[in-house]
Design a protein around this motif. Structure first.
Motif, short mmCIF file in Angstrom:
data_model
loop_
_atom_site.label_atom_id
_atom_site.label_comp_id
_atom_site.label_asym_id
_atom_site.label_seq_id
_atom_site.Cartn_x
_atom_site.Cartn_y
_atom_site.Cartn_z
N LEU A 380 -17.55 -22.64 41.64
CA LEU A 380 -18.37 -22.47 40.44
C LEU A 380 -17.54 -22.57 39.17
O LEU A 380 -18.10 -22.61 38.09
N ARG A 381 -16.21 -22.57 39.34
CA ARG A 381 -15.31 -22.43 38.20
C ARG A 381 -15.77 -21.21 37.39
O ARG A 381 -15.90 -21.26 36.16
N ALA A 382 -16.00 -20.12 38.10
CA ALA A 382 -16.58 -18.93 37.49
C ALA A 382 -15.73 -17.70 37.77
O ALA A 382 -15.11 -17.58 38.83
N TYR A 393 -21.25 -12.94 36.12
CA TYR A 393 -20.59 -14.21 36.39
C TYR A 393 -20.43 -14.98 35.07
O TYR A 393 -21.39 -15.13 34.32
N PHE A 394 -19.21 -15.48 34.82
CA PHE A 394 -18.94 -16.28 33.63
C PHE A 394 -18.25 -17.58 34.03
O PHE A 394 -17.43 -17.58 34.95
N GLU A 399 -19.44 -18.59 29.04
CA GLU A 399 -20.90 -18.56 29.16
C GLU A 399 -21.32 -17.70 30.35
O GLU A 399 -20.75 -17.81 31.43
N THR A 400 -22.31 -16.86 30.13
CA THR A 400 -22.83 -16.01 31.20
C THR A 400 -23.68 -16.84 32.15
O THR A 400 -24.64 -17.48 31.74
N LEU A 401 -23.32 -16.84 33.43
CA LEU A 401 -24.07 -17.58 34.44
C LEU A 401 -25.13 -16.71 35.10
O LEU A 401 -26.23 -17.17 35.38
N LYS A 402 -24.78 -15.46 35.39
CA LYS A 402 -25.73 -14.56 36.04
C LYS A 402 -25.22 -13.14 35.91
O LYS A 402 -24.01 -12.90 35.91
N PRO A 449 -26.50 -22.30 37.07
CA PRO A 449 -25.92 -21.80 38.33
C PRO A 449 -26.47 -20.46 38.78
O PRO A 449 -26.38 -20.13 39.96
N GLY A 450 -27.05 -19.68 37.88
CA GLY A 450 -27.52 -18.36 38.27
C GLY A 450 -29.01 -18.14 38.12
O GLY A 450 -29.48 -17.02 38.29
#
Length: 704
Positions: A380-382, A393-394, A399-402, A449-450
């Motif tokens: 996810l590169r997260a 998750y960033f 950026e916030t993914l979830k 992604p989230g």
């Protein structure tokens, strides 16, 4: 008591487990544990990172929860080779679970609360850190305790552990790095359970350690907000068959290998770096001559010698003031040549270049509470940042993914492990299983992604895809799973149904366009299956009208309400309603009201007519009547005749009194004998003496 201290400071462990069991890959995953303890997992070989499957997003729903049986959980780890999850807690218990289904494999115990855990696969050996300052080594096959060593004489809790594997020009190292509350230094321990060296430089106790495998570096985070980066290779080859000219030799014990000579050199020096040592008698099999070099200077000039010359390298690369509070978590990010992420009590998250000590990115975020641990998911590169309330998750831009909302009474520990495509986390005394990924429900697709979102308008699908485009006259259902005909009141093309505009309607299914409301109907609202018929005093004279319009004064709607028409003869109208005028009335000029018949006119049924000559309207103006006596007139107006006049026959006009008559009030009366009419015919006057009235004229009598 130890277990009480542990229960107050235990951290929740979280493992992100990939989809397939991997070949072993040595190297820890960085996080925090009790009082900042790092829980590590050793694997060997290459890691295959999980990937988000098409139609899937980062999951956030727990699917299973079981009691771990270790007390309040303090640390967790994972062996990909054995597919074993290991969990430790404040009861001094180590529990082993199968990664595939969380079934219990076996358990063991020690005599103190466990604050950290690591697994040495090459030795099938567990190393646990205890809250009384000891390290315990347990046999992997049965969890029997093989040995314990004192990590710090003060008996302070071990804050962090990391399993290290690296090489230099002397040998290959497999070590355990430890940090405790009772020391400012980081201690390195060999697989033989002997301390090999110390890393010094921090001014407050170290909370967390993280191995940067590809860089052969160690990162550390301290209570004062500083992070340290350390180069792990100990010695580098400087020359073969030569040594520094002018340097003095300090003999050490004979050594059979460069590794033994290095160990002797480290014992004889501070280990801070910069020292040189040599190993002699090249090409022989006997014990070699091991010596230190002193007064080396710059060592710019070399002289021939039967030695290999090595330099002991400095370990500390950088000390960086990274946070305003204690550093609780570090994580290796294999991007841009290798980065390290840091976070802690201040809730900030930052990326650093461990080799230069420079800030690469400040995420500019601060979660609601301090970040206790992190993990990196390369697919996810997260980065995952864990607090007591959430798991966020960033991506690497910040950026916030979830964000997964969660709650635990103790801080959170995060580890990334690739095996079964699920997440295993701890919550107090339980471990919970979460899917790593989840498929978007039918009719939805991964918007990010989230997050799953409903299929775009005009498309439907299943299993996380919106693969079907709806045809004209249809659109996706409310749940995005099937195409449905545009409902009455709607129409459209290219898979998009829109509400009919005001003034339009659609009474059929699956239509491409809406119909305009017919004359006599209107529709003020959009999305309607029909138009409203105009009623009462309204009409719609054009197609597509939004409102039925009230007919103006003097008009009323036609029978089909398609137009406003003038009120019928004898009637008047106001606000679109016509009504008959009363007898003696007729419509006003604008037909908006009734008014009395004009002068000289009379009538019934709302129609006034001019009275005939010699007549006039009665008082109610409903009919004409003859002019009264002494009156005469025309055009319906009777007037009293002037003195000396009387109505002519038919009373249409007044005429002079006839000879021999006279009158003063519109009537003429015959004059008596001997009288004649006056000159103005108003009165009868007597003839003078000697005269007689003959033919209405006074005549003088003849003589005699």
């Amino acid at each position: 008591m130890p277990w009480q201290r542990a229960s107050q400071n235990l951290l929740v462990g979280l493992l992100l487990i990939g989809r397939q069991v991997l070949t072993p890959a040595e190297g820890p995953l960085c996080s925090t544990g009790i009082n900042g303890t790092a829980a590590t997992a050793a694997t060997s070989g290459s890691r295959r990172l999980i990937e988000l499957l098409p139609g899937h997003v980062i999951a956030g729903t727990s699917s299973k929860s079981i009691e771990a049986g270790a007390g309040v959980i303090g640390a967790m780890g994972y062996s990909a080779t054995k597919d074993h999850i290991f969990v430790v807690g404040n009861l001094g218990i180590l529990q082993i679970f199968q990664g595939s289904d969380l079934s219990l494999v076996m358990g063991g115990s020690v005599d103190a609360s466990i604050t950290a855990v690591s697994y040495l696969e090459s030795k099938d050996l567990f190393v646990v850190g205890l809250d009384d300052g000891r390290l315990a080594f347990l046999q992997g096959s049965n969890l029997a305790t093989l040995n314990t060593v004192v990590e710090n004489p003060a008996g302070s809790t071990i804050n962090s552990m990391a399993y290290l594997t690296y090489t230099d020009d002397v040998t290959t190292y497999k070590e355990i790095a430890t940090a405790s509350a009772g020391s400012l230094n980081i201690r390195l321990w060999s697989e033989r359970q002997i301390q090999s060296r110390e890393l010094t430089g921090h001014q407050t106790m170290v909370q967390v350690l993280c191995f940067l495998k590809e860089l052969q570096m160690l990162a550390s985070g301290a209570f004062d907000g500083f992070i340290g980066t350390w180069s792990l290779p100990v010695a580098t080859m400087q020359a073969t068959g030569k040594r520094c000219s002018g340097a003095s030799l300090v003999p050490l014990a004979n050594a059979y290998s460069a590794a033994d000579c290095l160990a002797l050199a480290l014992q004889a020096t501070s280990g801070a770096g910069g020292e040189y040592f040599i190993l002699g008698q090249l090409g022989t099999t006997s014990a070699n001559d091991c010596q230190l070099l002193e007064d080396v200077g710059t060592c710019e000039v070399l002289t021939d010698a039967s030695y290999n010359m090595y330099r002991i390298e400095s370990s500390l690369k950088h000390l960086i003031k990274a946070h305003t509070g204690a550093v609780r978590a570090l994580e290796y990010v294999p991007e841009q040549g290798g980065l390290v992420a840091s976070s802690g009590d201040d809730g900030a998250l930052r990326l650093w270049n461990p080799q230069t000590g420079l800030l690469v990115r400040d995420f500019g975020v601060s979660l609601g509470s301090g970040i206790q641990s992190m993990a990196y998911v390369a697919s996810l590169r997260a980065l995952i940042a864990a607090t007591v309330h959430e798991l966020a998750y960033f991506d690497l831009t910040g950026e916030t993914l979830k964000v997964i909302q969660r709650s635990t009474s103790s801080p959170s520990l995060v580890l990334v492990l690739d095996a079964w495509g699920k997440i295993v986390s701890s919550r107090d005394e339980d471990i919970q299983e979460w899917p790593q990924m989840e498929q978007c429900e039918d009719g939805h697709f991964p918007k990010s992604p989230g997050h799953c979102d409903l299929c775009p308008r005009g498309r439907v699908g299943s299993q996380g895809f919106c693969q079907e485009a709806c045809s004209s006259g249809s659109t996706g259902s409310a749940n995005g799973t099937v195409c449905e005909f545009c409902k009455p009141g709607r129409a459209g093309s290219e898979g998009i149904c829109e509400d009919c505009e005001p003034g339009r309607f659609q009474d059929e299914l699956g239509m491409l366009s809406c119909k305009r409301c017919a004359k006599g109907t209107a529709q003020p609202d959009g999305g309607q299956p029909s138009c409203n018929a105009c009623t009462d005093n309204t009409a719609a004279e054009q197609v597509g009208q939004l409102q039925c319009q009230e007919c103006p004064d003097g008009t009323e709607p036609s029978s089909d309400n398609t137009r406003c028409q003038t009120c019928a003869e004898g009637t008047a109208g106001r606000q679109g309603i016509c009504f008959p005028c009363l007898d003696g009335q007729q419509p006003a000029q604008d037909s908006g009201s009734c008014e009395s018949c004009p002068s000289g006119m009379a009538g019934t049924g709302g129609m006034c007519v001019l009275c005939l000559d010699g007549s006039q309207p009665d008082e109610a103006r409903t009919s004409c009547m003859a002019c009264p006596p002494a009156f005469a007139g025309s055009k319906g107006i009777c007037s009293r005749c002037l003195p000396g006049e009387e109505p002519a026959p038919g009373s249409a006009f007044c005429m002079s009194c006839l000879p021999g008559t006279a009158g003063n009030n519109g009537t003429c009366s015959p004059c008596h004998a001997g009288f004649v009419q006056s000159s103005n015919r108003t009165v009868c006057i007597p003839c003078a003496q000697g005269q007689v009235a003959i033919q209405h004229t006074c005549e003088t009598c003849k003589d005699g």
